[in-house]
Motif scaffolding. Structure first.
Motif, short mmCIF file in Angstrom:
data_model
loop_
_atom_site.label_atom_id
_atom_site.label_comp_id
_atom_site.label_asym_id
_atom_site.label_seq_id
_atom_site.Cartn_x
_atom_site.Cartn_y
_atom_site.Cartn_z
N PRO A 19 0.84 -1.20 0.00
CA PRO A 19 0.00 0.00 0.00
C PRO A 19 0.88 1.26 0.00
N GLU A 20 0.55 2.21 -0.88
CA GLU A 20 1.35 3.44 -0.91
C GLU A 20 1.04 4.32 0.28
N ASN A 21 -0.24 4.37 0.64
CA ASN A 21 -0.64 5.14 1.83
C ASN A 21 -1.37 4.22 2.79
N PRO A 22 -0.63 3.41 3.53
CA PRO A 22 -1.30 2.45 4.41
C PRO A 22 -2.22 3.16 5.40
N THR A 23 -3.36 2.52 5.67
CA THR A 23 -4.35 3.17 6.52
C THR A 23 -5.06 2.13 7.39
N LEU A 24 -5.62 2.61 8.48
CA LEU A 24 -6.41 1.73 9.35
C LEU A 24 -7.91 1.92 9.10
N ALA A 25 -8.22 2.73 8.09
CA ALA A 25 -9.63 3.07 7.84
C ALA A 25 -10.48 1.84 7.61
N ASN A 26 -9.91 0.84 6.93
CA ASN A 26 -10.69 -0.37 6.66
C ASN A 26 -11.13 -1.06 7.95
N PHE A 27 -10.25 -1.06 8.94
CA PHE A 27 -10.59 -1.71 10.21
C PHE A 27 -11.73 -0.96 10.87
N ARG A 28 -11.63 0.39 10.86
CA ARG A 28 -12.69 1.19 11.47
C ARG A 28 -14.01 0.93 10.74
N GLN A 29 -13.94 0.95 9.43
CA GLN A 29 -15.16 0.75 8.64
C GLN A 29 -15.76 -0.64 8.88
N ALA A 30 -14.88 -1.63 9.02
CA ALA A 30 -15.36 -3.00 9.27
C ALA A 30 -16.17 -3.06 10.56
N PHE A 31 -15.67 -2.39 11.60
CA PHE A 31 -16.38 -2.40 12.87
C PHE A 31 -17.67 -1.60 12.79
N ASP A 32 -17.69 -0.57 11.93
CA ASP A 32 -18.91 0.21 11.75
C ASP A 32 -19.98 -0.60 11.02
N GLU A 33 -19.54 -1.38 10.03
CA GLU A 33 -20.51 -2.06 9.17
C GLU A 33 -21.14 -3.28 9.81
N GLN A 34 -20.35 -4.03 10.57
CA GLN A 34 -20.87 -5.28 11.14
C GLN A 34 -20.56 -5.34 12.63
N PRO A 35 -21.39 -6.04 13.38
CA PRO A 35 -21.16 -6.13 14.84
C PRO A 35 -19.98 -7.04 15.17
N LEU A 36 -18.77 -6.61 14.83
CA LEU A 36 -17.61 -7.49 14.99
C LEU A 36 -17.26 -7.78 16.45
N TRP A 37 -17.48 -6.77 17.32
CA TRP A 37 -17.16 -7.01 18.74
C TRP A 37 -18.05 -8.11 19.31
N ASP A 38 -19.36 -7.98 19.04
CA ASP A 38 -20.29 -9.01 19.51
C ASP A 38 -19.90 -10.37 18.96
N ALA A 39 -19.56 -10.37 17.66
CA ALA A 39 -19.22 -11.63 17.01
C ALA A 39 -17.98 -12.24 17.66
N ALA A 40 -16.99 -11.40 17.92
CA ALA A 40 -15.75 -11.90 18.52
C ALA A 40 -16.03 -12.46 19.91
N LEU A 41 -16.90 -11.75 20.65
CA LEU A 41 -17.25 -12.22 21.99
C LEU A 41 -17.99 -13.56 21.92
N ASN A 42 -18.94 -13.66 20.99
CA ASN A 42 -19.65 -14.93 20.81
C ASN A 42 -18.69 -16.05 20.45
N SER A 43 -17.76 -15.76 19.53
CA SER A 43 -16.79 -16.77 19.13
C SER A 43 -15.94 -17.20 20.32
N LEU A 44 -15.53 -16.21 21.10
CA LEU A 44 -14.68 -16.51 22.25
C LEU A 44 -15.40 -17.40 23.25
N VAL A 45 -16.66 -17.03 23.56
CA VAL A 45 -17.44 -17.83 24.52
C VAL A 45 -17.65 -19.25 23.99
N ALA A 46 -18.03 -19.34 22.71
CA ALA A 46 -18.29 -20.66 22.13
C ALA A 46 -17.02 -21.52 22.14
#
Lengths: 301, 277
Positions: free
Chosen positions: B49-76
């Motif tokens: 990447p010429e201009n590496p960015t963390l924007a994709n990570f932020r957008q991913a968390f905005d678009e889908q409930p990733l925290w909930d999903a990670a917590l569910n995965s962890l518990v399971a």
């Protein structure tokens, strides 16, 4: 009598045995063996999801329908093609690699470290990752093809001719490390002296492989190819993410078909019959595999 | 044995080809995860990447409930790992120490269970869990994962138990230790590393599992990471590549780390089980 034969070790297990076994045995019976039998029984019913009328026994009707279901036979044929297409190259490549990694080479550590990646990755992520690679515009595969001057590349996963080979490559990639490591471990149990003795007797590389290496790793090789074949034939997540069975059903593996039948169209009985048909095919193939193993094993002893 | 120069060159070429094949898609995933949208739209994608960015990570968390999903995965995954090992260890002990009909049947089941197409098991399980109101619940999923992880857990643990010499237990018994005392103070400590490795392996398989989770978990806030990841791919197969790559990369990290720690033990356990039984 028992006083004489019972060693301390035996006694240690004898009395507590049931107590020790039950915590695992009950869940196995209730959640695995039970559902399996229930599933087989469902194959003989007209069970559907969300229907109010009671489920009825319909005998072998599902199986008779299955015989005439060309879509199912297509998926079966694709499943076999896919399972063979993944298992065979996977085994040959893994064998070559295991032989290679058994040599004293630099970078061997890197190969082993990298091998963890496909092995530990969720199948869903493997699928997503390869979609990014295969992406017609933003993917690295087409860009590499363009850079090498080999043409413009194409949309691999949606081409009727390329979709199945494209997913097969992913299947090979995903399962190769595990096969390699198993074979490598087998190789490392082979005594080096045998090799050296054979070399002293003037045996060439191929002969040494035939007479020393292969007999030593054959049990592991047979076990791992049988398991790989079964796992591949039954696989779901990888292809679900890569193509979801498309284009035009060209990558619709039996599991994808049965999943849709059961959970999209609610045809539980019919989908269960598909599952039974899959088990039947796997059992037949396994029987041949094991028969071959026993026969050859018998000849050599 | 001496290897000729040409053979050496060939060997290194093959090794290099393997390394490229292994690393190529993974490096591309990482590269895509850190690329800004503009570079992702470029017709000539670049490796770095010429201009590496963390924007994709932020957008991913905005678009889908990733925290909930990670917590569910962890518990399971944690639930499945702990329960599976707790109930598998005693059974594996019996299987390893005694060749009874029961342990032979259990070994047979371990092999046969590998051959099930899951669809044959999931339809009845779906019906049963629905009646128990355990559809769309992580505890219901844990139950399924425990049984699903059991064959391999038993397989590994039997190998580890066999590696503990029975003579040690006999010696302890001769010294007057009771059964429980022998198991707790002689066998368990020697078995502990194998138990941990087995638990971690069960953790990874549950963390990565997709099919059961897809069928049993209906609403987004209950779903595990692999299921939520597929929501990034739209119905038409069109995906927002950057966030998709970012989320996929994050979902992989835990199992990569855990696997790196136990990889040697898994291979050992696998083979111990395979070779000796």
């Amino acid at each position: 009598m028992t006083l004489v034969t019972a060693t301390p070790r035996r006694r240690l297990v004898d009395h507590g045995a049931w107590f020790l076994v039950l915590p695992a045995l009950i869940p196995i019976l209730v959640l695995s063996v039970g559902p399996l039998l229930y599933g087989i029984a469902l194959a003989f019913t007209d069970a559907q999801s969300g229907r109010t009328e009671p489920t009825q026994w319909i005998g072998t009707l599902n199986f008779r329908d299955l015989l005439h279901d060309t879509l199912f036979w297509d998926s079966f044929r694709i499943g076999l093609l896919w399972a063979v297409g993944v298992t065979v190259p996977q085994f040959l490549l893994a064998l070559g690699l295991a032989l290679l990694l058994n040599q004293r080479l630099r970078l061997r550590w890197l190969a082993r470290a990298l091998a963890i990646v496909p092995w530990a990755m969720p199948e869903v992520v493997v699928g997503i990752m390869w979609r990014l690679v295969y992406n017609p515009d933003a993917g690295i595969l087409n860009e590499t093809i363009r850079d090498l001057g080999l043409g413009d590349g194409r949309d691999w996963l949606s081409g009727l001719a390329t979709a199945l080979p494209a997913v097969v490559v992913v299947g090979v990639w995903a399962g190769m490390p595990q096969t390699t490591v198993a074979l490598l471990a087998g190789l490392q149990n082979t005594p080096r002296e045998l090799h050296e003795a054979a070399a002293m007797d003037g045996a060439g590389a191929w002969r040494r492989f035939r007479t020393v290496t292969w007999p030593a790793i054959r049990p592991i090789a047979l076990a791992i190819t049988a398991l790989n074949f079964i796992w591949n034939f039954n696989s779901f997540a990888l292809v679900y993410v890569l193509t979801n069975g498309g284009p035009g059903g060209r990558t619709r593996l039996p599991m994808l078909f049965a999943y849709e039948e059961a959970f999209r169209y609610g045809q539980f009985g019919y989908a269960a019959a598909m599952g039974c048909a899959m088990v039947a095919v796997i059992s037949i193939i396994l029987a041949f595999h094991l028969a071959g193993r026993l026969r050859r094993g018998g000849d050599e002893t | 044995m001496r290897t000729s120069r040409a053979a050496r060159v060939g060997q290194y070429a093959a090794l290099l080809a393997y390394l490229v094949f292994l690393a190529f898609p993974f490096l591309w995933l990482i590269s895509t995860a850190f690329k800004p949208a503009r570079e992702l739209g470029s017709l000539h994608p670049t490796w770095i990447p010429e201009n590496p960015t963390l924007a994709n990570f932020r957008q991913a968390f905005d678009e889908q409930p990733l925290w909930d999903a990670a917590l569910n995965s962890l518990v399971a995954a944690l639930g499945a790992a702990v329960v599976a090992v707790l109930i598998a260890t005693p059974m594996a002990y019996v299987m390893a120490r005694r060749r009874t009909t029961l342990s032979r049947m259990a070994t047979g089941w371990v092999v046969v269970s590998q051959a099930f197409p899951f669809v044959l098991v999931i339809i009845p399980l779906f019906l049963v869990l629905k009646n128990l109101r355990l559809i769309n619940s992580v505890p219901g999923l844990i139950m399924v994962y425990v049984v699903w992880a059991l064959p391999f857990a038993l397989w590994m643990l039997v190998g580890y138990v066999r590696a503990v010499p029975a003579e040690l237990e006999e010696a302890a018994a001769v010294d007057g230790a009771g059964k429980v005392r022998t198991l707790v103070s002689v066998t368990a400590p020697l078995l502990a590393p194998g138990i941990v490795a087995t638990a971690l392996f069960a953790f990874i398989t549950a963390w990565n599992e997709f099919f059961f989770a897809l069928v049993l978990l209906k609403t987004p806030e209950k779903q595990t990471l692999p299921v939520v990841l597929t929501h990034f791919i739209g119905a038409e197969g069109v995906a927002d590549l950057g966030p998709l790559a970012a989320a996929a990369f994050l979902a992989t990290l835990p199992s990569l780390v855990v696997f790196a720690i136990i990889q040697k033990r898994i291979t050992g356990g696998m083979l111990a089980g395979a070779v000796k039984s």
